[in-house]
Design a protein around this motif. Sequence first.
Motif, PDB file in Angstrom:
ATOM      1  N   GLU A  40      -7.300 -61.854  25.806  1.00  0.00           N
ATOM      2  CA  GLU A  40      -7.735 -60.954  26.881  1.00  0.00           C
ATOM      3  C   GLU A  40      -8.434 -61.736  27.986  1.00  0.00           C
ATOM      4  O   GLU A  40      -8.223 -61.482  29.180  1.00  0.00           O
ATOM      5  CB  GLU A  40      -8.671 -59.883  26.314  1.00  0.00           C
ATOM      6  CG  GLU A  40      -7.968 -58.874  25.396  1.00  0.00           C
ATOM      7  CD  GLU A  40      -8.954 -57.944  24.718  1.00  0.00           C
ATOM      8  OE1 GLU A  40     -10.164 -58.287  24.664  1.00  0.00           O
ATOM      9  OE2 GLU A  40      -8.524 -56.884  24.210  1.00  0.00           O
ATOM     10  N   ARG A 100      -7.759 -62.210  19.629  1.00  0.00           N
ATOM     11  CA  ARG A 100      -7.660 -61.037  20.502  1.00  0.00           C
ATOM     12  C   ARG A 100      -8.510 -61.185  21.769  1.00  0.00           C
ATOM     13  O   ARG A 100      -7.984 -61.090  22.885  1.00  0.00           O
ATOM     14  CB  ARG A 100      -8.038 -59.766  19.748  1.00  0.00           C
ATOM     15  CG  ARG A 100      -7.999 -58.522  20.647  1.00  0.00           C
ATOM     16  CD  ARG A 100      -8.587 -57.300  19.995  1.00  0.00           C
ATOM     17  NE  ARG A 100      -7.695 -56.724  18.997  1.00  0.00           N
ATOM     18  CZ  ARG A 100      -7.930 -56.716  17.698  1.00  0.00           C
ATOM     19  NH1 ARG A 100      -9.042 -57.283  17.220  1.00  0.00           N
ATOM     20  NH2 ARG A 100      -7.087 -56.147  16.859  1.00  0.00           N
ATOM     21  N   TRP A 107      -5.570 -64.687  29.474  1.00  0.00           N
ATOM     22  CA  TRP A 107      -4.293 -64.309  30.095  1.00  0.00           C
ATOM     23  C   TRP A 107      -4.155 -62.813  30.415  1.00  0.00           C
ATOM     24  O   TRP A 107      -3.147 -62.406  30.994  1.00  0.00           O
ATOM     25  CB  TRP A 107      -3.129 -64.719  29.184  1.00  0.00           C
ATOM     26  CG  TRP A 107      -3.123 -66.179  28.876  1.00  0.00           C
ATOM     27  CD1 TRP A 107      -3.000 -67.201  29.778  1.00  0.00           C
ATOM     28  CD2 TRP A 107      -3.252 -66.806  27.596  1.00  0.00           C
ATOM     29  NE1 TRP A 107      -3.043 -68.409  29.138  1.00  0.00           N
ATOM     30  CE2 TRP A 107      -3.195 -68.206  27.792  1.00  0.00           C
ATOM     31  CE3 TRP A 107      -3.402 -66.332  26.292  1.00  0.00           C
ATOM     32  CZ2 TRP A 107      -3.279 -69.121  26.749  1.00  0.00           C
ATOM     33  CZ3 TRP A 107      -3.496 -67.228  25.252  1.00  0.00           C
ATOM     34  CH2 TRP A 107      -3.435 -68.606  25.483  1.00  0.00           C
ATOM     35  N   GLU A 108      -5.129 -62.020  29.991  1.00  0.00           N
ATOM     36  CA  GLU A 108      -5.031 -60.565  30.190  1.00  0.00           C
ATOM     37  C   GLU A 108      -3.667 -60.057  29.705  1.00  0.00           C
ATOM     38  O   GLU A 108      -2.949 -59.335  30.406  1.00  0.00           O
ATOM     39  CB  GLU A 108      -5.248 -60.205  31.665  1.00  0.00           C
ATOM     40  CG  GLU A 108      -6.630 -60.598  32.179  1.00  0.00           C
ATOM     41  CD  GLU A 108      -6.842 -60.220  33.639  1.00  0.00           C
ATOM     42  OE1 GLU A 108      -5.869 -59.760  34.290  1.00  0.00           O
ATOM     43  OE2 GLU A 108      -7.970 -60.360  34.129  1.00  0.00           O
ATOM     44  N   THR A 109      -3.321 -60.454  28.508  1.00  0.00           N
ATOM     45  CA  THR A 109      -1.999 -60.161  27.945  1.00  0.00           C
ATOM     46  C   THR A 109      -1.724 -58.667  27.900  1.00  0.00           C
ATOM     47  O   THR A 109      -2.505 -57.890  27.348  1.00  0.00           O
ATOM     48  CB  THR A 109      -1.892 -60.736  26.523  1.00  0.00           C
ATOM     49  OG1 THR A 109      -2.204 -62.135  26.564  1.00  0.00           O
ATOM     50  CG2 THR A 109      -0.502 -60.538  25.954  1.00  0.00           C
ATOM     51  N   ALA A 110      -0.604 -58.269  28.479  1.00  0.00           N
ATOM     52  CA  ALA A 110      -0.214 -56.862  28.480  1.00  0.00           C
ATOM     53  C   ALA A 110       0.287 -56.444  27.101  1.00  0.00           C
ATOM     54  O   ALA A 110       0.901 -57.237  26.379  1.00  0.00           O
ATOM     55  CB  ALA A 110       0.879 -56.631  29.521  1.00  0.00           C
ATOM     56  N   ASP A 111       0.018 -55.184  26.731  1.00  0.00           N
ATOM     57  CA  ASP A 111       0.493 -54.625  25.464  1.00  0.00           C
ATOM     58  C   ASP A 111       0.058 -55.484  24.285  1.00  0.00           C
ATOM     59  O   ASP A 111       0.821 -55.722  23.334  1.00  0.00           O
ATOM     60  CB  ASP A 111       2.022 -54.501  25.508  1.00  0.00           C
ATOM     61  CG  ASP A 111       2.575 -53.473  24.530  1.00  0.00           C
ATOM     62  OD1 ASP A 111       1.766 -52.696  23.981  1.00  0.00           O
ATOM     63  OD2 ASP A 111       3.790 -53.465  24.316  1.00  0.00           O
ATOM     64  N   LEU A 112      -1.184 -55.938  24.344  1.00  0.00           N
ATOM     65  CA  LEU A 112      -1.667 -56.925  23.378  1.00  0.00           C
ATOM     66  C   LEU A 112      -1.661 -56.402  21.949  1.00  0.00           C
ATOM     67  O   LEU A 112      -1.266 -57.122  21.030  1.00  0.00           O
ATOM     68  CB  LEU A 112      -3.077 -57.382  23.770  1.00  0.00           C
ATOM     69  CG  LEU A 112      -3.741 -58.397  22.833  1.00  0.00           C
ATOM     70  CD1 LEU A 112      -2.886 -59.651  22.716  1.00  0.00           C
ATOM     71  CD2 LEU A 112      -5.137 -58.743  23.334  1.00  0.00           C
ATOM     72  N   GLU A 113      -2.093 -55.167  21.750  1.00  0.00           N
ATOM     73  CA  GLU A 113      -2.196 -54.670  20.379  1.00  0.00           C
ATOM     74  C   GLU A 113      -0.826 -54.622  19.696  1.00  0.00           C
ATOM     75  O   GLU A 113      -0.737 -54.806  18.483  1.00  0.00           O
ATOM     76  CB  GLU A 113      -2.846 -53.281  20.385  1.00  0.00           C
ATOM     77  CG  GLU A 113      -4.310 -53.304  20.786  1.00  0.00           C
ATOM     78  CD  GLU A 113      -5.126 -54.298  19.961  1.00  0.00           C
ATOM     79  OE1 GLU A 113      -5.017 -54.258  18.712  1.00  0.00           O
ATOM     80  OE2 GLU A 113      -5.866 -55.108  20.546  1.00  0.00           O
ATOM     81  N   ARG A 114       0.207 -54.385  20.445  1.00  0.00           N
ATOM     82  CA  ARG A 114       1.557 -54.366  19.877  1.00  0.00           C
ATOM     83  C   ARG A 114       2.025 -55.776  19.547  1.00  0.00           C
ATOM     84  O   ARG A 114       2.710 -56.013  18.541  1.00  0.00           O
ATOM     85  CB  ARG A 114       2.518 -53.713  20.869  1.00  0.00           C
ATOM     86  CG  ARG A 114       3.969 -53.658  20.409  1.00  0.00           C
ATOM     87  CD  ARG A 114       4.770 -52.755  21.323  1.00  0.00           C
ATOM     88  NE  ARG A 114       6.192 -52.754  20.986  1.00  0.00           N
ATOM     89  CZ  ARG A 114       7.109 -53.507  21.591  1.00  0.00           C
ATOM     90  NH1 ARG A 114       6.754 -54.317  22.588  1.00  0.00           N
ATOM     91  NH2 ARG A 114       8.375 -53.451  21.227  1.00  0.00           N
ATOM     92  N   LYS A 115       1.685 -56.730  20.388  1.00  0.00           N
ATOM     93  CA  LYS A 115       2.144 -58.110  20.206  1.00  0.00           C
ATOM     94  C   LYS A 115       1.299 -58.889  19.202  1.00  0.00           C
ATOM     95  O   LYS A 115       1.796 -59.842  18.576  1.00  0.00           O
ATOM     96  CB  LYS A 115       2.106 -58.846  21.550  1.00  0.00           C
ATOM     97  CG  LYS A 115       3.035 -58.281  22.608  1.00  0.00           C
ATOM     98  CD  LYS A 115       2.813 -58.977  23.942  1.00  0.00           C
ATOM     99  CE  LYS A 115       3.702 -58.408  25.029  1.00  0.00           C
ATOM    100  NZ  LYS A 115       3.415 -59.029  26.341  1.00  0.00           N
TER     101      LYS A 115
END
Length: 212
Positions: free
Chosen positions: A155, A151, A158-166
């Motif tokens: 972050e 996690r 890549w500052e992944t968007a919608d991370l908690e869902r993915k």
Amino acid sequence: MSSTTADRAQRRRAPHLGPERRRPHVLDAARAIAVADGIGAVTVGSVATAMGVTRPVVYACFSDRVELVDALLDRESADLLDAILTALHSSADINDPERAFVDGFRALLSAAAAAPDTWRLVFSGEPDPAIAERFRAAKAHVQTQATEWIRPAMERWWETADLERKLPVLIDLFLSACESAVRSLLDTSNDWGPDDLGTLVGKAIHRAFAEA
């Protein structure tokens, strides 16, 4: 000396090792039997036969079959968990994300190559409830640890968007890749080594995570 006389001499000498020194050898023999024939084939008698000793020698180490099997599963699940967590943490401080995944998979596969029967026990014993329950608990712990590592890494990298869902999907993908990689390494029909297979799988999983 005839083979029968030699066998008898070996059986007379066997107790002199002492239970404490002999327990690891008993568990090694039990693991070999479990990998070859299933956990149900592990008995005091089968272990004694495999070791070339009498049953009292095994009973001196473990009071009965239940204690023997419990000790085997405790040892193997602990060794497996330690190897996986060591591999996971081996790349925790690396700033290059691709290198982190490659190094982690290389470490995991090196551990599998060093103790193949531990991993074969997991795969060969999956239908057995006694084995499945132990290693399911270990897998749940690894899943928690992997989430705690991946996690913040995603972050940061890549500052992944919608991370908690993915994240749950990505963690399942990661754990499946770990299992698949180990299975491929242990498959004697191919010539993969820990470094080249770890590089292949590490780069592939890195791309999947980066594009998420």
